[in-house]
Design a protein around this motif. Structure first.
Motif, short mmCIF file in Angstrom:
data_model
loop_
_atom_site.label_atom_id
_atom_site.label_comp_id
_atom_site.label_asym_id
_atom_site.label_seq_id
_atom_site.Cartn_x
_atom_site.Cartn_y
_atom_site.Cartn_z
N ILE A 182 24.01 -20.31 -20.05
CA ILE A 182 24.81 -19.57 -19.07
C ILE A 182 25.08 -18.15 -19.55
O ILE A 182 24.89 -17.17 -18.80
N LEU A 183 25.53 -18.02 -20.79
CA LEU A 183 25.85 -16.69 -21.31
C LEU A 183 24.61 -15.82 -21.42
O LEU A 183 24.63 -14.63 -21.09
N GLY A 184 23.51 -16.41 -21.89
CA GLY A 184 22.27 -15.66 -22.04
C GLY A 184 21.76 -15.13 -20.71
O GLY A 184 21.43 -13.95 -20.57
N VAL A 185 21.70 -16.01 -19.71
CA VAL A 185 21.21 -15.62 -18.39
C VAL A 185 22.16 -14.62 -17.74
O VAL A 185 21.73 -13.63 -17.13
N GLY A 186 23.47 -14.85 -17.87
CA GLY A 186 24.45 -13.95 -17.26
C GLY A 186 24.39 -12.54 -17.82
O GLY A 186 24.42 -11.55 -17.07
N ALA B 249 27.25 -5.13 -12.72
CA ALA B 249 27.63 -4.99 -14.13
C ALA B 249 28.39 -6.21 -14.63
O ALA B 249 28.34 -6.54 -15.83
N PHE B 250 29.06 -6.90 -13.73
CA PHE B 250 29.88 -8.06 -14.13
C PHE B 250 29.26 -9.38 -13.66
O PHE B 250 29.98 -10.36 -13.43
N SER C 295 23.23 -9.07 -15.84
CA SER C 295 24.12 -7.91 -15.80
C SER C 295 23.38 -6.63 -16.16
O SER C 295 23.48 -5.60 -15.49
N VAL C 296 22.60 -6.70 -17.25
CA VAL C 296 21.85 -5.53 -17.70
C VAL C 296 20.80 -5.12 -16.67
O VAL C 296 20.68 -3.94 -16.31
N LEU C 297 20.05 -6.10 -16.17
CA LEU C 297 19.02 -5.80 -15.18
C LEU C 297 19.62 -5.24 -13.89
O LEU C 297 19.07 -4.31 -13.29
N GLY C 298 20.74 -5.80 -13.46
CA GLY C 298 21.37 -5.34 -12.23
C GLY C 298 21.78 -3.88 -12.30
O GLY C 298 21.55 -3.11 -11.36
#
Length: 471
Positions: free
Chosen positions: A123-127, A164-165, A131-134
Motif C-alpha cells: 500500500i505504501l509503495g504504490v501510494g 500530491a496526496f 503521488s510522485v507520478l500524479g
C-alpha cells in the motif's frame, strides 16, 4: 441510538454469535442466511459510500456556485485523471482484501495477520509512487485532455494538490479493504462520516470565507482523506485483534506478496482502464466548451451518488465470495449473486423514476445556469435508462473479484476502453450525434460489459467447482 443499533433495527434480524465473535469486529460469512449477511454488511458500506461522495459533491456545489461554471468545468475535467491514480491504489487494495478474505474463510488466522502486515508494504509503495507520478504528469495530462484555456488554471491547481496526496487515499483504501475482508464494514463508515463533516466545513471556510479558490476545495478534500486513513488505522489496532501485529508478522513473505500482486495488479488495471476510458470521453466533452463540461461534471457527480447502492452490493459480494471460495462453498456464492441481482433490478427502477421526476431540480443544486441545467437534465435521463446494466456490472464484478478471477479483471478493463472508444466514434461522428453521443456511449458500454460479466461468472463457477470436485 448507536450506528450499530440502527443497522440492526433496519434489518430486523440477527447473526449468530459464532459469526460475529470469532474475533472482535469481524463477520464470518461462510455460515448463515446469505441475504441477511450481505445486507448487514452492505448497509454500512452504502452509508459510507454516500458520505464518501459528499467529498466531491460538496466540492462541486461550493466551486460551481461560488466560483462559477469555468471553475466547475476545470475541476470536473481532471476528475477522471486524478481518479486514474487513485484507482491504481484502490485496485491493489481490493486485491489485498481478496487474499485476506480467502485466508479468513479458510480459518488460517496466522496467515491473515501475515497478509495484513505484508500488505502495508504494498500500500505504501504504490501510494507513494502514484503521488510522485500524479504531480509530475499534471501539466502534460491536462494538455492531453484538450482542456479549454479558460478552465486550465482551475484544473491544474486542483489536480496538482489532490494528486500530491494520493498516498493518503492509498492508506485509507488499504485499511478499509482489509477491514471489509474480515467482515467489518462499520469502522471505515465511522471515519468517513467524520471526515465528510470536516470536508464540508473546510470547503466553506477555505473557498467562501478565505477566498482560496479551487485550491481551498482541494485542500479540504485532502485533509479529510488523511483524517479517514489515520483514524481507521488507530481504531482498527485498538479494537481488532487481527491488527495487533507481532514483529514476526512483518517479515517479508514472498508468497503473500506474490498473491497480492497476482490479484491486485489485474484489478488495478481494471479500475485504471475504467478511468482511462472515462478520461477519453472527458477529453471529447472538453472540446464542446464550459457549458457542456459543467453539465457533464454535474451529471457525473449525481451518478456518483446514484451508483453507491450498486457499489455497496458489489463490495459486499466480493467479501462474501472471497470468504466462501476459501471455504469451498460455491452454491452459497451462486445463491448470493442471484439475490443481489434481484435487488439491483428493483433499485434501478426506483432510481430511474426519481431521475425522471427531479432531474432539473437535481442539476440546479450544482449550478444556476439554465443552459447547463437543461443539458445536464437530459444527460441524466439517458444514463438512468440503463442503471440496471450498470448495477449488474457491480454485482457480478464484485463476485468475480472476490473469487480472484484475474482474467475477467483484465477483460473488463480492456472492454471499458474499447467499448467507449468504438461507441463514441460511431455515435458522435458516424451518426453525427455530437456531444450527446458521450452519454449514449456510456450506456451501450455498460450493456456489453454486463453481458460479458454474466457469461464469465457462469463459466468461472462451473470450472472452479469442477476443479474442486476432482481434487
Amino acid at each position: 441510538m448507536s450506528e450499530e443499533n440502527i443497522v440492526e433495527k433496519v434489518l430486523n434480524s440477527t447473526v449468530s454469535e459464532k459469526q460475529l465473535n470469532r474475533k472482535e469486529h469481524v463477520m464470518d460469512m461462510t455460515e448463515g442466511n446469505s441475504l441477511k449477511l450481505i445486507m448487514k454488511f452492505s448497509i454500512p458500506l452504502l452509508i459510507g459510500n454516500l458520505f464518501q461522495q459528499v467529498y466531491s459533491v460538496v466540492d462541486s456545489v461550493v466551486v460551481g456556485r461560488h466560483l462559477g461554471a469555468n471553475a466547475l468545468g476545470g475541476v470536473g475535467s481532471v476528475g477522471m485523471i486524478s481518479f486514474l491514480f487513485f484507482s491504481l491504489c484502490s485496485g491493489m487494495a481490493s486485491g489485498i482484501g481478496v487474499v485476506i478474505a480467502k485466508y479468513f474463510g479458510a480459518k488460517r488466522d496466522d496467515l491473515v495477520r501475515k497478509a495484513i502486515a505484508n500488505s502495508i508494504y504494498v500500500i505504501l509503495g504504490v501510494g507513494l509512487l502514484m503521488s510522485v507520478l500524479g504531480v509530475c504528469l499534471t501539466g502534460p495530462l491536462i494538455r492531453l485532455m484538450n482542456t479549454p484555456a479558460e478552465t486550465v488554471p482551475y484544473a491544474y491547481t486542483y489536480m496538482k494538490i489532490t494528486c500530491a496526496f494520493t498516498v493518503a487515499v492509498a492508506v485509507y483504501n488499504g485499511i478499509s479493504s482489509m477491514l471489509r475482508s474480515l467482515g467489518d464494514s462499520r469502522t471505515p463508515l465511522i471515519f468517513l462520516m467524520i471526515a465528510s463533516v470536516i470536508n464540508a466545513v473546510l470547503d466553506i471556510i477555505f473557498v467562501v470565507y478565505l477566498d482560496m479558490g479551487v485550491a481551498g476545495a482541494a485542500y479540504a478534500t485532502v485533509f479529510s482523506q488523511i483524517v479517514s486513513g489515520i483514524g481507521s488505522i488507530i481504531y482498527a489496532v485498538k479494537t481488532n485483534s487481527y491488527f495487533k501485529l507481532r514483529r514476526e508478522d512483518f517479515r517479508v513473505d514472498h508468497s503473500i506478496l506474490k498473491a497480492d500482486f497476482k490479484i491486485g495488479l489485474p484489478m488495478a488495471v481494471q479500475t485504471s482502464m475504467i478511468s482511462i476510458s472515462c478520461s477519453l470521453l472527458q477529453a471529447l466533452i472538453n472540446g464542446y466548451g464550459p457549458a457542456v463540461m459543467a453539465a457533464y461534471t454535474a451529471t457525473g457527480k449525481v451518478e456518483g451518488i446514484v451508483f453507491q447502492p450498486f457499489s455497496s452490493l458489489g463490495l459486499a459480494l466480493s467479501t462474501f465470495a472471497g470468504q466462501n471460495i476459501g471455504a469451498g462453498q460455491y452454491d452459497r456464492i451462486k445463491k448470493a449473486v442471484w439475490q443481489a441481482e434481484c435487488i439491483t433490478i428493483g433499485l434501478s427502477a426506483v432510481l430511474f423514476a426519481a431521475i425522471l421526476l427531479f432531474r432539473e431540480n437535481i442539476i440546479h443544486f450544482f449550478v444556476t445556469d439554465q443552459e447547463v441545467i437543461r443539458l445536464g437534465a437530459k444527460g441524466m435521463v439517458i444514463s438512468g435508462s440503463m442503471y440496471v446494466a450498470l448495477g449488474t456490472i457491480y454485482t457480478l464484478r464484485g463476485a468475480l473479484n472476490g473469487m480472484g478471477d484475474v482474467l475477467f479483471s483484465m477483460i473488463n478493463g480492456f472492454l471499458e476502453v474499447g467499448g467507449r472508444v468504438v461507441f463514441a466514434l460511431i455515435l458522435m461522428y458516424a451518426l453525427d450525434m455530437g456531444f450527446w453521443g458521450i452519454w449514449y456511449t456510456n450506456i451501450f458500454t455498460w450493456i456489453v460489459i454486463a453481458l460479458t460479466a454474466a457469461v464469465r461468472l457462469i463459466v468461472y463457477l462451473k470450472k472452479a467447482q469442477r476443479n474442486t470436485n476432482q481434487m
